[in-house]
Design a protein around this motif. Structure first.
Motif, PDB file in Angstrom:
ATOM      1  N   GLY A  49       7.753   7.823  -7.771  1.00  0.00           N
ATOM      2  CA  GLY A  49       7.147   8.854  -8.614  1.00  0.00           C
ATOM      3  C   GLY A  49       6.122   8.286  -9.574  1.00  0.00           C
ATOM      4  N   ALA A  50       5.261   7.402  -9.051  1.00  0.00           N
ATOM      5  CA  ALA A  50       4.275   6.723  -9.908  1.00  0.00           C
ATOM      6  C   ALA A  50       3.116   7.649 -10.274  1.00  0.00           C
ATOM      7  CB  ALA A  50       3.747   5.476  -9.195  1.00  0.00           C
ATOM      8  N   ASP A  51       2.470   7.345 -11.400  1.00  0.00           N
ATOM      9  CA  ASP A  51       1.277   8.082 -11.825  1.00  0.00           C
ATOM     10  C   ASP A  51       0.066   7.687 -10.993  1.00  0.00           C
ATOM     11  OD1 ASP A  51       2.351   9.429 -14.267  1.00  0.00           O
ATOM     12  OD2 ASP A  51       2.762   7.338 -14.817  1.00  0.00           O
ATOM     13  N   ILE A  52       0.063   6.428 -10.527  1.00  0.00           N
ATOM     14  CA  ILE A  52      -1.099   5.925  -9.781  1.00  0.00           C
ATOM     15  C   ILE A  52      -0.673   4.661  -9.020  1.00  0.00           C
ATOM     16  CG2 ILE A  52      -1.987   4.478 -11.688  1.00  0.00           C
ATOM     17  CD1 ILE A  52      -4.849   5.401 -10.829  1.00  0.00           C
ATOM     18  N   GLY A  53      -1.386   4.391  -7.916  1.00  0.00           N
ATOM     19  CA  GLY A  53      -1.159   3.151  -7.172  1.00  0.00           C
ATOM     20  C   GLY A  53      -2.466   2.388  -7.035  1.00  0.00           C
TER      21      GLY A  53
END
Ligand code: MG
Length: 444
Positions: free
Chosen positions: A231-235
């Motif tokens: 559930g990351a904000d960005i990769g």
């Protein structure tokens, strides 16, 4: 006898043990050592990406450079932008970076850097070529100093030029795929220093790339899956020498590579409005962002060195290449994935929206990239194409690019290494871009 790899301003690159081998590596590094001696060079830096052949070539370079009386700082596995940063800030006399960038693991390459903290230029390349076959003068006093900690200076310099507290306040959840490459250590360190909760994938720099190294969507499924899983904000995805950067949005969708630069341009223009320099193959998205601010976007020939030169000439606030190469002169004068991550995170805070939303509001274009076999001379067809497309504005700095009043463009460039030409077109719709490509093909 196996042919040597082609030697260009980007150095030489080939399959280790075949065209790039101990003999060809030695010949070229000896020529570079002669070049350094002619300039009374004293201190140089040596770095490499994580390829298995790296330590072998590194040992050859140390042998030649120390016998030539040079003081060698061996930084080990480190990003190309870190080497370039250190040459400039430590006022070194040059350096060597061992990398084949996004090529498969069996490849390697030798990049020569001058005291200008840039790849050797066309004149310097001609000079070095005249030394091929010569031996540097034997000199005492050569030393090698292994210092694997220097890279953190690069991270520190990025941090002093970004609003760290602002980014820290968000505790972003991020994933970084360092592809077991040169960014394996400094990429995660930077993100942790920015207060991010970091999940790292592929950070064992053992020469086995975790996937096909070119940072394209089809090769980055591992990153996309991990972003969704945690559930990351960005990769973030780096290429093996950590100069290029590609993003993954919070939905686990890889963001088209052209938008790494566009988002970085947006980030910088918000705090320091000014001119921008990109190459002739870069999408119009960044140009539209610049035009909105009343500043100007300049285009240079393709090639990192050309863009850097353009940035210096025009005193630009930012520049780069559409393929994920962000050049922000305040932080570093070369493509730098660390710089790109910092600028995108700062934008993420300021916009206060998910990365997918920010991307969806960027000016949209469709970029079609094709290539076709071509044996003749490109100069012979350029005039024909210009005459056939009179409503366009031609630019012949690098092959041919024609811009049309509807903001579409088409570009024809010959390959340096294969008998092919690349035909790229960009337009508001895919149909228009494809029409432009087909127009050109019918003329050739
Ligand atoms: Mg690279």
């Amino acid at each position: 006898m196996v042919q040597e790899p082609k030697f260009t301003i980007s150095g030489l690159r080939g399959v280790w043990g075949e065209d790039l081998n101990e003999e060809s590596a030695r010949r070229h590094i000896e020529a570079f050592a002669v070049f350094l001696q002619k300039r009374s060079g004293k201190k140089v830096i040596l770095g490499r990406d994580s390829r298995k052949s790296g330590p072998i070539i590194s040992a050859i370079a140390i042998d030649i450079l120390t016998k030539a009386g040079l003081e060698v700082i061996d930084i080990g596995i480190a990003p190309t932008p870190t080497i370039i940063f250190l040459i400039r800030t430590m006022k070194l006399d040059g350096g060597i970076m061992l990398t084949a960038s996004h090529n498969p693991p069996e490849y390697n390459g030798i990049k020569f850097l001058s005291e200008k903290a840039l790849y050797v230029d066309a004149d310097e390349l001609i000079e070095i070529k005249t030394y091929l076959g010569s031996q540097p003068t034997d000199n005492t006093g050569g030393t090698v100093n292994e210092d694997l900690s220097l890279g953190t200076q690069h991270v520190e310099h990025v941090l002093v030029n970004i609003d760290v507290d602002l980014i820290k306040s968000k505790n972003f959840k991020v994933v970084i795929d360092t592809i077991n490459g040169a960014g394996y250590k400094l990429g995660p360190i930077l993100l942790e220093r920015l207060g991010c909760v970091v999940t790292v994938i592929n950070d064992t720099p053992d020469g086995n790339f975790a996937h096909i190294p070119e940072p394209l969507a089809e090769n980055l499924t591992g990153l996309a899956d991990k972003v969704k899983e945690v559930g990351a904000d960005i990769g973030f995805a780096q290429d093996p020498d950590a100069d290029r950067l590609v993003l993954c949005n919070e939905k686990g969708e890889i963001v088209f590579e052209e938008y790494t630069l566009a988002l970085s341009v947006k980030s910088v223009l918000q705090k320091t409005p000014g001119d921008v320099v990109v190459n002739l193959s870069t999408s119009n998205t960044s140009e539209d962002l610049v035009n909105d601010t009343g500043h100007k976007l300049y285009r240079t020939k393709v090639g990192e060195g050309n863009v850097v030169e353009g940035i210096i000439t025009h005193n630009a606030v930012i520049g780069g290449e559409g393929s994920g190469g962000v050049i922000y002169p305040t932080m570093n004068l070369c493509r730098d994935s660390l710089v790109g991550m910092a600028l995108v995170l700062e934008l993420l805070v300021k916009e206060g929206e998910p990365i997918s939303e920010i991307v969806s509001k960027l000016p949209k274009y469709e970029l079609v990239k094709t290539k076709m076999p071509f044996e003749g001379k490109l100069t012979n067809v350029i005039e024909k194409v210009i005459n056939a497309l009179p409503d366009g504005k031609p630019d012949t700095q690098d092959g041919l690019r024609i811009d049309f009043p509807d903001r579409s463009w088409v570009q024809i460039r010959a390959s340096n290494t294969e008998p092919i030409i690349r035909i790229w077109a960009e337009a508001k719709t895919r149909e228009r871009a494809e029409e432009l490509v087909n127009n050109i093909k019918s003329l050739l």
